[in-house]
Scaffold this motif. Structure first.
Motif, PDB file in Angstrom:
ATOM      1  N   MET A   1     -28.904 -10.375 -44.748  1.00 32.63           N
ATOM      2  CA  MET A   1     -28.142  -9.869 -43.592  1.00 32.63           C
ATOM      3  C   MET A   1     -26.997  -8.979 -44.089  1.00 32.63           C
ATOM      4  N   THR A   2     -26.826  -7.844 -43.471  1.00 27.86           N
ATOM      5  CA  THR A   2     -25.678  -7.017 -43.846  1.00 27.86           C
ATOM      6  C   THR A   2     -24.515  -7.377 -42.943  1.00 27.86           C
ATOM      7  N   ILE A   3     -23.407  -7.671 -43.562  1.00 26.71           N
ATOM      8  CA  ILE A   3     -22.234  -7.999 -42.769  1.00 26.71           C
ATOM      9  C   ILE A   3     -21.514  -6.708 -42.412  1.00 26.71           C
ATOM     10  N   GLN A   4     -21.286  -6.555 -41.130  1.00 30.29           N
ATOM     11  CA  GLN A   4     -20.618  -5.349 -40.667  1.00 30.29           C
ATOM     12  C   GLN A   4     -19.239  -5.254 -41.313  1.00 30.29           C
ATOM     13  N   ASN A   5     -18.897  -4.080 -41.791  1.00 34.91           N
ATOM     14  CA  ASN A   5     -17.588  -3.824 -42.383  1.00 34.91           C
ATOM     15  C   ASN A   5     -17.335  -4.542 -43.704  1.00 34.91           C
ATOM     16  N   PRO A  25     -14.832  -9.658 -42.872  1.00 34.77           N
ATOM     17  CA  PRO A  25     -13.445  -9.922 -42.488  1.00 34.77           C
ATOM     18  C   PRO A  25     -13.319 -10.241 -40.992  1.00 34.77           C
ATOM     19  N   VAL A  26     -12.242 -10.902 -40.630  1.00 34.34           N
ATOM     20  CA  VAL A  26     -11.904 -11.028 -39.203  1.00 34.34           C
ATOM     21  C   VAL A  26     -11.077  -9.790 -38.869  1.00 34.34           C
ATOM     22  N   ILE A  27     -11.592  -8.963 -37.999  1.00 39.41           N
ATOM     23  CA  ILE A  27     -10.846  -7.752 -37.645  1.00 39.41           C
ATOM     24  C   ILE A  27      -9.948  -8.083 -36.468  1.00 39.41           C
ATOM     25  N   VAL A  28      -8.655  -8.046 -36.737  1.00 35.59           N
ATOM     26  CA  VAL A  28      -7.683  -8.443 -35.716  1.00 35.59           C
ATOM     27  C   VAL A  28      -7.365  -7.230 -34.858  1.00 35.59           C
ATOM     28  N   ASP A  38      -9.786 -11.062 -31.863  1.00 39.09           N
ATOM     29  CA  ASP A  38     -10.500 -10.228 -32.821  1.00 39.09           C
ATOM     30  C   ASP A  38     -11.250  -9.116 -32.078  1.00 39.09           C
ATOM     31  N   ASP A  39     -11.937  -8.267 -32.862  1.00 44.88           N
ATOM     32  CA  ASP A  39     -12.570  -7.090 -32.254  1.00 44.88           C
ATOM     33  C   ASP A  39     -13.759  -7.467 -31.376  1.00 44.88           C
ATOM     34  N   TYR A  44      -7.700 -16.594 -30.763  1.00 42.93           N
ATOM     35  CA  TYR A  44      -7.283 -17.635 -31.720  1.00 42.93           C
ATOM     36  C   TYR A  44      -5.821 -17.982 -31.505  1.00 42.93           C
ATOM     37  N   LEU A  45      -5.518 -19.266 -31.500  1.00 42.51           N
ATOM     38  CA  LEU A  45      -4.113 -19.694 -31.500  1.00 42.51           C
ATOM     39  C   LEU A  45      -3.600 -19.489 -32.928  1.00 42.51           C
ATOM     40  N   GLU A  46      -2.558 -18.689 -33.080  1.00 44.99           N
ATOM     41  CA  GLU A  46      -2.076 -18.353 -34.426  1.00 44.99           C
ATOM     42  C   GLU A  46      -1.148 -19.454 -34.940  1.00 44.99           C
ATOM     43  N   GLY A  47      -1.740 -20.476 -35.532  1.00 46.60           N
ATOM     44  CA  GLY A  47      -0.979 -21.639 -35.983  1.00 46.60           C
ATOM     45  C   GLY A  47      -0.115 -21.391 -37.200  1.00 46.60           C
ATOM     46  N   ASN A  48      -0.187 -20.167 -37.761  1.00 44.88           N
ATOM     47  CA  ASN A  48       0.654 -19.838 -38.914  1.00 44.88           C
ATOM     48  C   ASN A  48       1.614 -18.683 -38.641  1.00 44.88           C
TER      49      ASN A  48
END
Ligand code: PMP
Length: 453
Positions: A1-5, A25-28, A38-39, A44-48
């Motif tokens: 499988m090719t992962i996009q990006n 990657p996770v594209i934010v 994400d795109d 996502y709850l940004e816990g950090n």
């Protein structure tokens, strides 16, 4: 499988290559309050808070407005040769008024690393000018994080730094990490442990020669080391030793500064009287790169006397004290101090800490620790012996990967999973965070047990 990006032209700092190879990657794409999207539109709850920094929300209108106005007025200028933007003067005044010690100067940089790096340069400059050129040794602690330039990576007491580039440079000495749960001897109380670490510090200073020590760097709470609040009496035990030998104390408040512990500074929370404070991250809520070095009156006097030989301060960065960054920082500090955000941290922290500590009953959690709006869950295979899980199981990585799939961002740091949510989080959102986390930990526990069977 090719992962996009992936792979792409982008080189990912501090990223796990096998995970990237598997899932890309996770594209934010955008943010809203304490959530990012994400795109593909997943929330996502940004816990950090990003990297501990985006504490005022990912769409904070007041900060965006401050930036917009500042860009319209003076989009860029430097601060060399006696030139400076008004916002940089205003910000400096504000920071020294709020500082945890009697302070009277602020020197700006573009990041936490640059700021700490500059502190070392200033300490060495003092040593040269005060006729003590051998006063170059810097004290830090294992598990500390002070940055990633050559010098600050050396101060950082993490093994991956050492193995990666042959660091630390020889001027750095690392003392025991002040982590009672891991480092204390059987039956040793927190206060006794603190006393032992103060003794270790004194022995190190004496063995090295007090005249050879330029400074002691300490985060009030070790952050990237896995959220390690100091044991009872720690700073009260080590400060007299530093004072006795005239060793400056540099409080690296890059994470703690401006509210993370529930006080404006970690130094206030823990009774630290620093000679120099370094701030970054929260100062602009991550909306602009900035590092700030805050100098006590005594440090300023020594430095300004030392600099007379050069007629100018022999350091500086092109984009430091940037007019837009300073305007954003003024707005961010305004939100935190006058706008009630620090009060919110104080209001919701007890609920956060209560839920964090309730996780202690989970079969994988060896220690649940934290303060204010920061916390860590350290994972162990055996709670009694504190034996970590075998490295190949990647338990903390698995938790954070599974949490991501469940819509929560939390960070693996060594064997721990770390949380540091935005300061604007509400109690219902804290419930949401821990409900996702508990479900995630149950899923991972089932996986780990299956893997061990
Ligand atoms: N000091 C501390 C305590 C930090 O946590 C960090 C970054 N995580 C730094 C310094 C370095 O800051 P930067 O990444 O902005 O260079």
């Amino acid at each position: 499988m090719t992962i996009q990006n992936y792979p792409s032209a982008f080189m990912h700092p501090f990223s796990h290559i096998p995970t990237l190879e598997q899932s890309g990657p996770v594209i934010v794409d955008r943010g809203e309050g304490i959530y990012i999207y994400d795109d593909r539109g997943r929330r996502y709850l940004e816990g950090n808070s990003g990297l501990w920094n985006v504490v005022l929300g990912f769409d904070n209108k007041r900060l965006i407005e401050a930036a917009t106005q500042a860009y319209a007025k003076l989009p860029a200028y430097h601060a060399f040769f006696g030139r400076v933007a008004q916002s940089a003067l205003d910000l400096s005044e504000k920071v020294i008024r709020l500082a945890p010690m009697k302070a009277n100067r602020v020197l700006f940089a573009n990041s936490g690393s640059e700021a700490n790096d500059t502190v070392v340069k200033l300490l060495w400059l003092l040593a040269e000018q005060e006729g003590k050129p051998h006063r170059r040794i810097l004290l830090s602690r294992r598990n500390a994080y002070h940055g990633m330039t050559i010098m600050t990576a050396s101060l950082t007491g993490k093994d991956y730094v050492k193995s990666a580039s042959g660091l630390p440079v020889y001027e750095v000495r690392h003392l025991t990490s002040p982590h009672h749960w891991r480092e204390a001897k059987d039956g040793e109380s927190e206060t006794e442990f603190s006393g032992r670490l103060a003794w270790e510090l004194e022995q190190t200073i004496r063995n090295t020669g007090p005249d050879h020590i330029a400074g002691f760097f300490a985060e009030p709470v070790l952050g990237a080391g896995g959220v390690i609040p100091p044991p009872e009496g720690y700073f009260q035990a080590i400060q007299p030793v530093l004072r006795k030998y005239g060793v400056p104390l540099i409080a690296d408040e890059v994470i703690c500064g401006f509210g993370r512990t529930g006080e404006l500074w970690g130094s206030i929370k823990y009774g630290i009287e620093p000679d120099i404070v370094v701030a970054s991250k929260v100062i602009t809520s991550g909306f602009f790169p900035m590092g700030a070095i805050v100098l006590s009156e005594k440090m300023t006097e020594r430095l300004e006397r030392a600099c007379r030989t050069y007629e100018e301060l022999p350091t500086g960065f092109t984009t430091a004290a940037h007019p837009v960054g300073c305007a954003i920082a003024l707005a961010a500090i305004g939100e935190i101090v006058e706008g009630g955000v620090l009060k919110n941290v104080q209001k919701v922290s007890p609920a956060f800490q209560k839920q964090l500590r309730a996780m202690q009953d989970h079969p994988m959690v060896g220690e649940a620790r934290g303060v204010g709006l920061m916390g860590a869950l350290e994972m162990v295979a055996d709670k009694h012996s504190k034996t970590p899980f075998p490295g190949h199981l990647d338990v903390s990585e698995r938790v954070s990967r599974q949490a991501l799939a469940n819509g929560l961002i939390c960070r693996p740091l060594g064997a721990a999973v770390v949380l540091a949510p935005p300061f604007i989080i509400t109690e219902p959102q804290i419930d949401e965070l821990f409900s996702i986390l508990r479900h995630t930990m149950d899923q991972v526990y089932a996986e780990v047990r299956a893997a061990a069977a």
